[in-house]
Write an enzyme that holds these catalytic residues in place. Structure first.
Site, PDB file in Angstrom:
ATOM      1  N   GLN A 157      -4.377  -5.005   7.212  1.00  0.00           N
ATOM      2  CA  GLN A 157      -5.173  -5.832   6.795  1.00  0.00           C
ATOM      3  C   GLN A 157      -5.264  -7.107   7.656  1.00  0.00           C
ATOM      4  O   GLN A 157      -6.131  -7.897   7.485  1.00  0.00           O
ATOM      5  CB  GLN A 157      -5.085  -6.123   5.278  1.00  0.00           C
ATOM      6  CG  GLN A 157      -5.176  -5.256   4.230  1.00  0.00           C
ATOM      7  CD  GLN A 157      -6.528  -4.660   4.249  1.00  0.00           C
ATOM      8  OE1 GLN A 157      -7.423  -5.290   4.615  1.00  0.00           O
ATOM      9  NE2 GLN A 157      -6.676  -3.434   3.941  1.00  0.00           N
ATOM     10  N   CYS A 161      -4.761   2.360  -3.904  1.00  0.00           N
ATOM     11  CA  CYS A 161      -3.431   2.937  -3.159  1.00  0.00           C
ATOM     12  C   CYS A 161      -2.357   1.972  -3.174  1.00  0.00           C
ATOM     13  O   CYS A 161      -1.339   1.683  -2.383  1.00  0.00           O
ATOM     14  CB  CYS A 161      -3.829   3.206  -1.834  1.00  0.00           C
ATOM     15  SG  CYS A 161      -4.807   4.307  -1.394  1.00  0.00           S
ATOM     16  N   HIS A 167       0.818  -1.216   0.120  1.00  0.00           N
ATOM     17  CA  HIS A 167       0.006  -0.111   0.037  1.00  0.00           C
ATOM     18  C   HIS A 167       1.077   1.170   0.207  1.00  0.00           C
ATOM     19  O   HIS A 167       2.105   1.059   0.626  1.00  0.00           O
ATOM     20  CB  HIS A 167      -1.008  -0.126   1.178  1.00  0.00           C
ATOM     21  CG  HIS A 167      -1.937   1.018   1.305  1.00  0.00           C
ATOM     22  ND1 HIS A 167      -1.776   2.281   1.653  1.00  0.00           N
ATOM     23  CD2 HIS A 167      -3.162   0.960   1.280  1.00  0.00           C
ATOM     24  CE1 HIS A 167      -2.680   3.046   1.860  1.00  0.00           C
ATOM     25  NE2 HIS A 167      -3.744   2.216   1.598  1.00  0.00           N
ATOM     26  N   ASP A 226       3.555  -4.258   7.916  1.00  0.00           N
ATOM     27  CA  ASP A 226       2.338  -3.553   7.938  1.00  0.00           C
ATOM     28  C   ASP A 226       1.224  -4.501   7.997  1.00  0.00           C
ATOM     29  O   ASP A 226       0.853  -5.443   7.291  1.00  0.00           O
ATOM     30  CB  ASP A 226       2.310  -2.954   6.243  1.00  0.00           C
ATOM     31  CG  ASP A 226       0.809  -2.202   6.339  1.00  0.00           C
ATOM     32  OD1 ASP A 226       0.055  -2.370   6.820  1.00  0.00           O
ATOM     33  OD2 ASP A 226       0.685  -1.774   5.042  1.00  0.00           O
ATOM     34  N   LYS A 236      -9.791  -0.272  10.692  1.00  0.00           N
ATOM     35  CA  LYS A 236     -10.074  -1.440   9.860  1.00  0.00           C
ATOM     36  C   LYS A 236     -10.271  -2.927  10.626  1.00  0.00           C
ATOM     37  O   LYS A 236     -10.426  -3.870  10.348  1.00  0.00           O
ATOM     38  CB  LYS A 236      -8.843  -1.648   9.059  1.00  0.00           C
ATOM     39  CG  LYS A 236      -8.515  -0.563   7.886  1.00  0.00           C
ATOM     40  CD  LYS A 236      -7.564  -1.054   6.940  1.00  0.00           C
ATOM     41  CE  LYS A 236      -6.846  -0.205   6.210  1.00  0.00           C
ATOM     42  NZ  LYS A 236      -7.671   0.331   5.121  1.00  0.00           N
TER      43      LYS A 236
END
Lengths: 141, 403
Positions: free
Chosen positions: B200, B361, B120, B197, B223
């Protein structure tokens, strides 16, 4: 299917996006502009040739949604034969027609004007028009 | 078996009476919020509101306690060694900027940073920027046409001992699950600082930072059923201590004179200004909500919806799924014939089906796969098979409109 959806995706837009006239690369063009929308990735090259101060030839090539393709196709069809001043007038007139349903306008522009009813799609029908407008304005400045 | 109807009823957004009921399939962008989270926000602002870490009165003391309790809750959720390894920030983007800029003083043209083409922009642009600032080189690991990482290239890059490896756990565009345990282990062998990261993955699978052994990990609250504007940077105690605070100002200091300032140690030294206190507290509640259902059960449910969606999509002529066939989270990306993703999304939107369309993105990934964008449907705990059926029905409408 909603009425507004039917009006937006009417056959004029769908036919227009499939219409390949003026959809061609012109690497030798005097001016190559890029119309790019980073949100959706739509990206067109706009090729312009000038004779004195009048656009003699215009074509486009690239990737975009049905609305950006149809509106770009309409734009390059209208450009040849126009001076910088006339191009700006033409673009302003198009913007007025998109906004104001009292304007005398073609069925195609009526359909394109529906874009403003849909979230995030207003930009699609002005992308290439904005690009040419900025170019002509900067050229004149 | 989970009672999905009951879970769904806990989300006010699905009870609103609009002309068409909401089919929300954009959970990779942000999840909807359960009532408990909304009520927690309101309770804080209604009855508990005060600035933290400074007031010498009960209300301020209580607000500080709630905030620090939320920090402990996050630490427990990701199995951090200490609560002070949790830095609150605005989200994944800020967390990664904090690391990239925090490491800036150590970087020079002698260094290489490794990212992947799957990232991302939040885990790409901050690294590109710090490379431009310091002269360090940015190495971008390729993604194979099937949407998985080129492991040979990645492993070879790690063996060259770059300063940093920044890697997403799960691709926000394709749902590809990267084998982060293996990759982090290899990176550790070569002394590479690892930044994961987890935007998600936080609400998809159990994250155990001790087991994963990464140096830094970032995620956003929104999220994971929490509020927007709150996120987390996890860092190992000794790694956080190395970061130069990328923002300076109120509350992060010990002593300020006209000549110099002494900063607090992490996490407070990295939290300049008044943080989003209510949001942090409500993030704690969101994590309780997840734990109350159970992440294992959530994962099983999400996967079953994904498989159902993939199967239904395969039965539609002209739909091309982009990304790995297996080893994906609850995200499916696809193209429909040569119809532009935004045309698809507009028509789906008219049917009340909310999906994401475009480059997500992740422009380097689009370039790697040689596509301009995709339509993405992403699922979570409140989605059911009827949601998928409505997506499929709406896709049939797209075909009718466009072809």
């Amino acid at each position: 299917m909603s009425e507004s959806l039917k009006k937006l995706y009417n056959h004029l837009i769908l036919d227009r996006q499939k219409d390949l006239s003026n959809f061609e690369k012109n690497e030798n063009a005097q001016i190559t502009l890029e119309a790019y929308n980073p949100v959706c990735g739509d990206q067109f090259k706009l090729y312009l040739d000038f004779d004195n101060n009048t656009i003699s030839k215009a074509s486009y090539y690239g990737y975009g949604c049905s609305l950006s393709r149809a509106s770009t196709s309409l734009l390059v069809e209208l450009l040849p034969g126009k001076s910088g001043k006339e191009v700006l007038e033409c673009i302003q007139s198009y913007y007025r027609q998109l906004e104001d349903d009292k304007e005398d306008r073609s069925e195609l522009i009526k359909a394109l004007s529906m874009a403003k009813e849909f979230p995030g799609r207003k930009q699609c029908v002005v992308l290439s028009w904005d690009t040419v407008k900025h170019f002509i304005q900067n050229k004149r400045a | 078996m989970l009672d999905i109807d009951n879970i769904r009823r806990q989300f006010p957004i699905f009870s609103t009476t609009t002309k068409t009921p909401l089919v929300y399939l954009d959970n990779a962008a942000t999840t909807q919020k359960p009532l408990v989270v909304l009520e927690r926000l309101q309770r804080f602002y209604s009855y508990e509101n005060a600035n933290i870490h400074r007031g010498i009165y009960q209300l301020a003391d209580d607000a500080t306690r709630h905030f620090e309790k939320a920090r402990s809750r996050v630490a427990q959720f990701i199995n951090a060694k200490y609560p002070d390894e949790v830095v609150f920030c605005s989200g994944t983007t800020e967390a990664i900027n904090m690391v990239a800029q925090g490491l800036r003083k150590y970087l020079s043209s002698d260094h290489q940073l490794v990212v992947t083409a799957m990232e991302h922009h939040a885990n790409f642009v901050p690294w590109q920027t710090v490379c431009n600032q310091t002269g360090a080189r940015l190495r971008v690991i390729a993604v194979k046409p099937d949407g998985t990482l080129d492991r040979d290239q990645l492993d070879a890059a790690i063996r060259q001992k770059p300063a940093v490896l920044a890697l997403t756990h799960i691709s926000n565009t394709l749902g590809t699950i990267n084998p982060v345990h293996e990759i982090v282990a290899l990176a550790k062998e070569h002394g590479v600082i690892t930044v994961v990261d987890a935007a998600q993955s936080i609400a998809y699978d159990h994250l155990d930072v001790k087991d994963l052994d990464c140096d830094f990990l970032a995620f956003s609250g929104h999220k994971a059923f929490g509020p927007m504007g709150i996120g987390v940077l996890y860092g190992k105690e000794e790694q956080l201590a190395r970061l130069e605070p990328y923002q300076q100002g109120g509350s992060m200091i010990i002593k300020v004179s006209e000549e110099s300032t002494t900063f607090k140690p992490p996490p407070h030294g990295l939290e300049a200004g008044t943080p989003p206190v209510a949001e942090a507290v409500a993030l704690g509640t969101a994590l309780d909500f997840i734990s109350g259902i159970g992440l294992s059960k959530i994962k099983v449910h999400n996967h079953s919806i994904l498989l159902y969606a993939k199967e239904k999509l395969s039965s539609l002529q002209g739909v091309q799924q982009i990304g790995p066939e297996n080893e994906t989270s609850s995200i499916v990306s696809f193209l429909m014939k040569d119809i532009h993703p935004h045309d698809v999304a507009t028509i789906l939107g008219e049917s009340g089906v909310a999906v994401r369309a475009g480059h997500h993105c992740a422009q380097p990934l689009m370039q790697a796969l040689n596509i301009h964008g995709t339509v993405r449907a992403s699922f979570t705990i409140y989605n059911n098979r009827e949601d998928v059926d409505q997506l499929i029905d709406a896709l049939k409408t797209v075909e009718k409109v466009m072809l």
